[in-house]
Design an enzyme around this catalytic site. Structure first.
Site, PDB file in Angstrom:
ATOM      1  N   ASP A  37      35.233 -21.051 -25.212  1.00 33.55           N
ATOM      2  CA  ASP A  37      35.451 -20.493 -26.557  1.00 33.55           C
ATOM      3  C   ASP A  37      36.469 -19.357 -26.521  1.00 33.55           C
ATOM      4  OD1 ASP A  37      33.676 -22.222 -27.712  1.00 33.55           O
ATOM      5  OD2 ASP A  37      32.001 -20.809 -27.772  1.00 33.55           O
ATOM      6  N   GLU A 113      20.976 -23.779 -40.701  1.00 34.14           N
ATOM      7  CA  GLU A 113      20.335 -24.745 -39.798  1.00 34.14           C
ATOM      8  C   GLU A 113      20.483 -24.319 -38.348  1.00 34.14           C
ATOM      9  OE1 GLU A 113      22.533 -28.330 -40.605  1.00 34.14           O
ATOM     10  OE2 GLU A 113      22.177 -28.174 -42.779  1.00 34.14           O
ATOM     11  N   LYS A 115      21.661 -24.718 -34.592  1.00 39.16           N
ATOM     12  CA  LYS A 115      22.739 -25.487 -33.969  1.00 39.16           C
ATOM     13  C   LYS A 115      22.202 -26.025 -32.654  1.00 39.16           C
ATOM     14  CE  LYS A 115      27.661 -25.385 -32.916  1.00 39.16           C
ATOM     15  NZ  LYS A 115      27.623 -26.024 -31.602  1.00 39.16           N
ATOM     16  N   ASP A 117      21.847 -27.951 -29.221  1.00 39.38           N
ATOM     17  CA  ASP A 117      22.806 -28.069 -28.140  1.00 39.38           C
ATOM     18  C   ASP A 117      22.671 -29.447 -27.511  1.00 39.38           C
ATOM     19  OD1 ASP A 117      24.825 -27.104 -26.691  1.00 39.38           O
ATOM     20  OD2 ASP A 117      23.644 -25.702 -25.490  1.00 39.38           O
ATOM     21  N   ARG A 136      31.037 -38.913 -30.937  1.00 35.79           N
ATOM     22  CA  ARG A 136      32.119 -38.359 -31.729  1.00 35.79           C
ATOM     23  C   ARG A 136      33.487 -38.715 -31.156  1.00 35.79           C
ATOM     24  NH1 ARG A 136      32.570 -31.986 -32.606  1.00 35.79           N
ATOM     25  NH2 ARG A 136      32.937 -32.085 -30.382  1.00 35.79           N
ATOM     26  N   GLU A 173      22.393 -34.769 -34.130  1.00 31.17           N
ATOM     27  CA  GLU A 173      22.528 -34.388 -32.730  1.00 31.17           C
ATOM     28  C   GLU A 173      21.470 -35.088 -31.886  1.00 31.17           C
ATOM     29  OE1 GLU A 173      25.060 -32.358 -32.375  1.00 31.17           O
ATOM     30  OE2 GLU A 173      24.826 -31.173 -30.547  1.00 31.17           O
ATOM     31  N   TYR A 223      18.056 -35.175 -34.202  1.00 34.10           N
ATOM     32  CA  TYR A 223      17.907 -34.501 -35.483  1.00 34.10           C
ATOM     33  C   TYR A 223      19.075 -34.875 -36.368  1.00 34.10           C
ATOM     34  CZ  TYR A 223      14.181 -31.039 -34.842  1.00 34.10           C
ATOM     35  OH  TYR A 223      12.995 -30.413 -34.690  1.00 34.10           O
ATOM     36  N   LYS A 290      26.125 -24.011 -44.064  1.00 33.38           N
ATOM     37  CA  LYS A 290      26.916 -24.964 -44.859  1.00 33.38           C
ATOM     38  C   LYS A 290      26.739 -24.627 -46.332  1.00 33.38           C
ATOM     39  CE  LYS A 290      25.860 -28.488 -41.451  1.00 33.38           C
ATOM     40  NZ  LYS A 290      24.937 -29.566 -41.119  1.00 33.38           N
ATOM     41  N   LYS A 314      27.432 -18.332 -33.463  1.00 37.04           N
ATOM     42  CA  LYS A 314      26.938 -18.531 -32.097  1.00 37.04           C
ATOM     43  C   LYS A 314      26.077 -17.363 -31.626  1.00 37.04           C
ATOM     44  CE  LYS A 314      29.281 -22.259 -30.468  1.00 37.04           C
ATOM     45  NZ  LYS A 314      30.040 -22.124 -29.252  1.00 37.04           N
ATOM     46  N   CYS A 408      13.041 -13.983   9.784  1.00 42.56           N
ATOM     47  CA  CYS A 408      12.754 -13.266   8.545  1.00 42.56           C
ATOM     48  C   CYS A 408      13.536 -11.951   8.546  1.00 42.56           C
ATOM     49  CB  CYS A 408      11.257 -12.983   8.437  1.00 42.56           C
ATOM     50  SG  CYS A 408      10.839 -11.852   7.098  1.00 42.56           S
ATOM     51  N   CYS A 411      10.760  -8.884   8.714  1.00 37.25           N
ATOM     52  CA  CYS A 411       9.914  -8.587   9.877  1.00 37.25           C
ATOM     53  C   CYS A 411      10.397  -9.248  11.164  1.00 37.25           C
ATOM     54  CB  CYS A 411       8.467  -8.993   9.597  1.00 37.25           C
ATOM     55  SG  CYS A 411       8.220 -10.779   9.559  1.00 37.25           S
ATOM     56  N   CYS A 426       8.335 -17.515   6.164  1.00 43.24           N
ATOM     57  CA  CYS A 426       8.274 -16.514   7.221  1.00 43.24           C
ATOM     58  C   CYS A 426       6.906 -16.668   7.860  1.00 43.24           C
ATOM     59  CB  CYS A 426       8.422 -15.116   6.617  1.00 43.24           C
ATOM     60  SG  CYS A 426       7.734 -13.828   7.663  1.00 43.24           S
ATOM     61  N   CYS A 432       4.058  -9.108   8.052  1.00 39.57           N
ATOM     62  CA  CYS A 432       5.369  -8.965   7.407  1.00 39.57           C
ATOM     63  C   CYS A 432       5.222  -8.062   6.187  1.00 39.57           C
ATOM     64  CB  CYS A 432       5.899 -10.332   6.992  1.00 39.57           C
ATOM     65  SG  CYS A 432       7.431 -10.231   6.040  1.00 39.57           S
TER      66      CYS A 432
HETATM   67  S1  IVH Z   1      27.612 -29.966 -38.869  1.00 38.07           S
HETATM   68  C1  IVH Z   1      31.511 -31.161 -40.661  1.00 38.07           C
HETATM   69  N1  IVH Z   1      25.194 -29.111 -38.247  1.00 38.07           N
HETATM   70  O1  IVH Z   1      27.888 -28.599 -33.406  1.00 38.07           O
HETATM   71  C2  IVH Z   1      30.337 -30.554 -39.987  1.00 38.07           C
HETATM   72  N2  IVH Z   1      26.713 -29.592 -36.489  1.00 38.07           N
HETATM   73  O2  IVH Z   1      30.458 -27.247 -33.106  1.00 38.07           O
HETATM   74  C3  IVH Z   1      30.037 -31.145 -38.684  1.00 38.07           C
HETATM   75  N3  IVH Z   1      25.763 -29.285 -34.236  1.00 38.07           N
HETATM   76  O3  IVH Z   1      29.880 -31.468 -33.507  1.00 38.07           O
HETATM   77  C4  IVH Z   1      28.912 -30.602 -37.929  1.00 38.07           C
HETATM   78  N4  IVH Z   1      23.757 -28.679 -34.886  1.00 38.07           N
HETATM   79  O4  IVH Z   1      27.547 -31.609 -32.428  1.00 38.07           O
HETATM   80  C5  IVH Z   1      26.403 -29.509 -37.796  1.00 38.07           C
HETATM   81  N5  IVH Z   1      23.024 -28.392 -37.839  1.00 38.07           N
HETATM   82  C6  IVH Z   1      24.217 -28.794 -37.387  1.00 38.07           C
HETATM   83  C7  IVH Z   1      24.489 -28.879 -36.002  1.00 38.07           C
HETATM   84  C8  IVH Z   1      25.776 -29.280 -35.602  1.00 38.07           C
HETATM   85  C9  IVH Z   1      24.534 -28.919 -33.852  1.00 38.07           C
HETATM   86  C10 IVH Z   1      26.883 -29.587 -33.327  1.00 38.07           C
HETATM   87  C11 IVH Z   1      27.567 -30.886 -33.627  1.00 38.07           C
HETATM   88  C12 IVH Z   1      28.978 -30.527 -33.960  1.00 38.07           C
HETATM   89  C13 IVH Z   1      29.132 -29.207 -33.245  1.00 38.07           C
HETATM   90  C14 IVH Z   1      30.222 -28.377 -33.873  1.00 38.07           C
END
Ligand code: IVH
Length: 621
Positions: A37, A113, A115, A117, A136, A173, A223, A290, A314, A408, A411, A426, A432
C-alpha cells in the site's frame, strides 16, 4: 545522489508489479500488504505531482493480476473494481465531503461493512440457478473456479424465495474462518503437510486448486457484499436493502453490516469494529463504506480503478517487514526449547515488536529463517508475534541454515529430542534456572496456587539471586525481603539506587551483585534502615505502594497454604498432569502422602490415566 522522479517511479512500478504478479498469479506474498500500500501511495503521489510520469500501464491504473492460464477465462460483464483506501480520520472526512459537495446534500447515509480478508468472487445465477463463478483477475477477466465454489456449502446452488432477476451476479468474498484455518494447519502439521501462512493465502490457494477435492478439504466460507450484472429484474434502490434481499435469497451477509450517517457515524463504526476485531471468527483488514442510495452512486461514478462512492478504511497493518538480528532459544517450564527471533524493532499494529516466536525447530526449517534475513512478522490481537515468512530475494550473501544448539544456553545441559517428538528439550530439569523460573511462575499462577502479585521479573531476580531455589522457598520469604525486592526492581536502575544510598556494587550479573543490591542477607541492618528511609530516592508514594504490594504478597503466599489437593497437584507442574488429571488423582486418592509413595504402575488403575502420565508421576515423586 537521490534518484530522479522518473527513476523513482520506474523503481516503484517494478516493485509493485513484481509483488502484484507473485500475489495474484502464484498466491505468493513478497511484501506485506502495508508495504505494498505504501509503495502504491508513493507512486500515486509522484504521478499526481508529475502527470507526465503516469503511463497507461502503471500499476496505479490497474486492478489485481492477470488471470492465470490454468483455468478457463471469464469475462466480467460488469468489471470487478477495487477500492480506494483511507488510513486516517481526515481521509474519511475528505471522502464524505467530496460526495456531499458533488451531490449537494448534507445528510448522507452509508452502508458500513467489515472488509473481509479473502478473495473477491463473482457468482452468476441464471433463472435462480448457480451457473458460474469467477475470480476477479485483472478486473475485466477472471478465472472460472466454479467447480471449487460448488464445494463451499454456504454458497446457494439454487436461490431461495422468489423475485430474483433472470440474470443475477452476486459479488462477495471467499474466506477461511480462523478456526478452520487453525484446524487445517493442525492436520497439516500432524501429517507433515504444507502449513498455510494465513487465512487469506489459505482461501486464495484453496480456490485456485485444480483438483476440487483438494479444495473441499479446506473449509471455505463466503460473504456477499454486492452485485454485478443484473438483467430482467430489479434490485432495491439502496445498497443496504439489496444486502437484505440477497440474505433472503439465501446468501450469507455479514451481521456486522450497518447503515450509519455522515463521517461521525463512519468513524464510530470503525472504532467499534476495531475493538471487536480480535474476537471475530474471521480476519478483517479494515471496514468498507458505501454510499447507500444507488442514484447517488451513479452520479458519483468511478475513477480509473475504484468507485468514488465507496472507500476502504484500513486498520493498522498486522504485518511488517524487518530483519532478524539473532535467533535465540527460550526454555519453557517443561524444558521445551523454543527458538525466538530477535528482530530489528518494528511497529506492528501500533506496538513495537522486537521478538517473534519461531515455534519450533521444524518451523525454522520449513521457513528456512536465517540470521540476517528479511522476514514478514505478524501480530494479530494479543497473540505472540510470529515470523510468517522469509523474503528470499533479500537474503544477504554468506548466511547459513540455523541449527538447534547442542547445549541449553541457560544451564549448559544437553538439548535433546525424544523419538517421534517435535520439540527439543533442555535435559537439565529443575537444575536449569530457566525451567525453575517457569515452574515457580506456574506454581503461583491463578489456576494453580493463585499467588497474586508474584510477577515474572520478581521471580527472575529471586531465582538469580539464589533466594528462591524451589517453590518451598516461597514460603520462607519475609516481608522485608519482598519490600526491598520491589523497591530495587521498580527503581530506574539499581546503580542509581545504590549511588543514592552509598552502596558498593560487585560486578553486574553475578549472584553477589544481586544479593548486594537486595541486601537480603540481613547483615547490614544499617543499610536496610537507610533504604527504607530514603526520601530522596523514592517518593513517599512509591514506598507506600511497595509496602502494600509486599504485605499483599505475603498474605497471598500464606493463604495458598490452605488450598485443595487438586490445585496443589496441578501447581507442581508435573509433566502431562494438567487440571483434569489433577482433579482425577485428587478424587481417587484424596491424600498427597498416598500419591507420593505409590508405586508408579498403580497410577494406571485410575480412569483416564495412561502409561505416560503414570511414568511422569513416578518420575516426579
Ligand atoms: S466492495 C466496487 N465490500 O476488498 C466495490 N469489497 O480492496 C468493490 N472486500 O476487491 C468492492 N470486503 O475483495 C467490498 N464489504 C466489502 C468487502 C470488499 C472485502 C475486498 C474485495 C475487494 C477489495 C477491495
Amino acid at each position: 545522489m537521490s534518484p530522479s522522479p522518473a527513476e523513482r517511479a520506474e523503481a516503484l512500478r517494478r516493485q509493485i508489479d513484481e509483488a502484484g504478479t507473485a500475489y495474484h498469479e502464484r498466491d505468493e506474498q513478497l511484501i506485506p500488504d502495508a508495504e505494498y500500500d505504501r509503495l502504491v501511495r508513493e507512486l500515486e503521489a509522484l504521478e499526481r505531482d508529475h502527470p507526465e510520469l503516469a503511463v497507461a500501464d502503471s500499476p496505479t491504473q490497474r486492478v489485481g493480476g492477470k488471470a492465470s492460464s490454468r483455468f478457463a477465462e471469464v469475462r466480467h460483464a460488469v468489471p470487478m473494481l477495487s477500492l480506494g483506501n483511507a488510513f486516517s480520520d481526515e481521509e474519511v472526512q475528505d471522502f464524505v465531503r467530496r460526495i456531499s459537495e458533488r451531490l449537494r446534500r448534507d445528510a448522507l447515509y452509508f452502508s458500513a461493512e467489515p472488509k473481509l480478508d479473502g478473495l473477491a468472487i463473482s457468482l452468476r445465477y441464471e433463472n435462480g440457478r448457480f451457473v458460474q463463478g469467477a475470480t476477479r483477475g485483472d478486473g475485466s477477466t477472471g478465472e472460472d473456479v466454479s467447480a471449487n465454489l460448488r464445494q463451499i456449502a454456504v454458497i446457494p446452488q439454487e436461490l431461495q424465495g422468489a423475485g430474483w432477476p433472470d440474470v443475477l451476479e452476486v459479488r462477495g468474498e471467499v474466506y477461511m474462518a480462523r478456526a478452520d484455518f487453525e484446524a487445517y494447519n493442525a492436520q497439516a502439521r500432524l501429517h507433515d503437510g504444507k502449513v498455510l501462512a494465513n487465512p487469506r493465502n489459505a482461501a486464495a490457494g484453496s480456490l485456485r486448486q485444480l483438483d476440487p477435492k483438494m479444495s473441499a478439504r479446506r473449509k471455505l466460507s463466503f460473504y456477499a457484499y454486492g452485485t454485478g450484472q443484473v438483467e430482467d429484474g430489479d434490485l432495491p434502490p439502496t445498497h443496504s436493502a439489496t444486502l437484505a434481499q440477497l440474505r433472503a435469497w439465501g446468501f450469507p451477509v455479514s451481521e456486522l453490516c450497518q447503515v450509519v450517517e455522515g463521517s461521525a457515524g463512519l468513524l464510530a463504526y470503525y472504532r467499534d469494529i476495531g475493538e471487536r476485531r480480535d474476537g471475530l471468527a474471521f480476519d478483517i483488514d479494515g471496514v468498507v463504506y458505501k454510499l447507500d442510495d444507488r442514484a447517488g452512486q451513479e452520479t458519483m461514478g468511478f475513477v480509473s480503478r475504484a468507485p468514488r462512492w465507496a472507500i476502504a478504511h484500513k486498520f493498522p497493518a498486522q504485518e511488517q517487514t524487518t530483519t532478524v538480528e539473532a535467533i535465540e532459544i527460550q526454555i519453557g517450564r517443561t524444558g521445551a526449547a523454543t527458538p525466538v527471533a530477535r528482530l530489528n524493532p518494528v511497529a506492528v499494529a501500533g506496538v513495537i515488536v522486537s521478538n517473534a516466536t519461531l515455534h519450533n525447530a521444524d518451523q525454522i526449517q520449513r521457513l528456512d529463517v536465517r540470521v540476517g534475513d528479511t522476514v514478514i512478522v505478524r501480530r494479530a490481537g494479543d497473540v505472540i508475534p510470529e515470523v510468517v515468512s522469509v523474503i528470499a530475494e533479500r537474503r544477504p550473501a554468506g548466511t547459513t541454515p540455523w541449527q538447534m544448539p547442542a547445549q541449553c544456553p541457560v544451564c549448559g545441559s544437553e538439548i535433546v529430542r525424544e523419538e517421534g517428538e517435535a520439540v527439543w528439550r533442555c535435559s537439565g530439569e529443575l537444575s536449569c534456572p530457566a525451567q525453575r523460573k517457569e515452574a515457580i511462575a506456574h506454581f503461583a499462577s491463578r489456576r494453580a496456587m493463585d499467588i497474586d502479585g508474584l510477577g515474572g521479573k520478581y521471580i527472575e531476580t529471586l531465582v538469580d539471586a539464589g533466594i528462591v531455589r524451589s517453590v518451598a522457598d516461597l514460603y520462607r520469604l519475609t516481608r522485608d525481603q519482598l519490600l526491598h525486592l520491589k523497591l530495587v526492581l521498580d527503581a530506574d536502575t539499581p546503580e542509581a539506587l545504590a549511588a543514592q544510598i552509598g552502596l558498593h556494587l560487585p560486578p553486574e550479573g553475578s549472584g553477589d551483585y544481586l544479593r548486594a543490591i537486595l541486601q537480603l542477607d540481613g547483615s547490614d541492618a544499617g543499610w536496610r534502615a537507610k533504604a527504607l528511609a530514603m526520601p530522596t530516592a523514592f517518593a513517599w508514594n512509591t514506598r507506600k505502594i511497595a509496602t502494600r504490594w509486599a504485605d499483599n504478597l505475603i498474605a497471598a503466599i500464606d493463604a495458598s497454604r490452605d488450598t485443595t489437593l487438586e490445585r496443589l497437584l496441578f501447581a507442581l507442574g508435573i509433566e502431562n498432569v494438567g487440571e483434569n488429571t489433577s482433579k482425577g488423582l485428587s478424587t481417587w486418592f484424596g491424600d498427597l502422602e498416598l500419591i507420593r509413595h505409590l508405586p508408579w504402575p498403580l497410577f494406571k488403575r485410575v480412569p483416564d490415566i495412561g502409561g505416560e502420565v503414570a511414568r511422569s508421576l513416578g518420575h516426579f515423586f
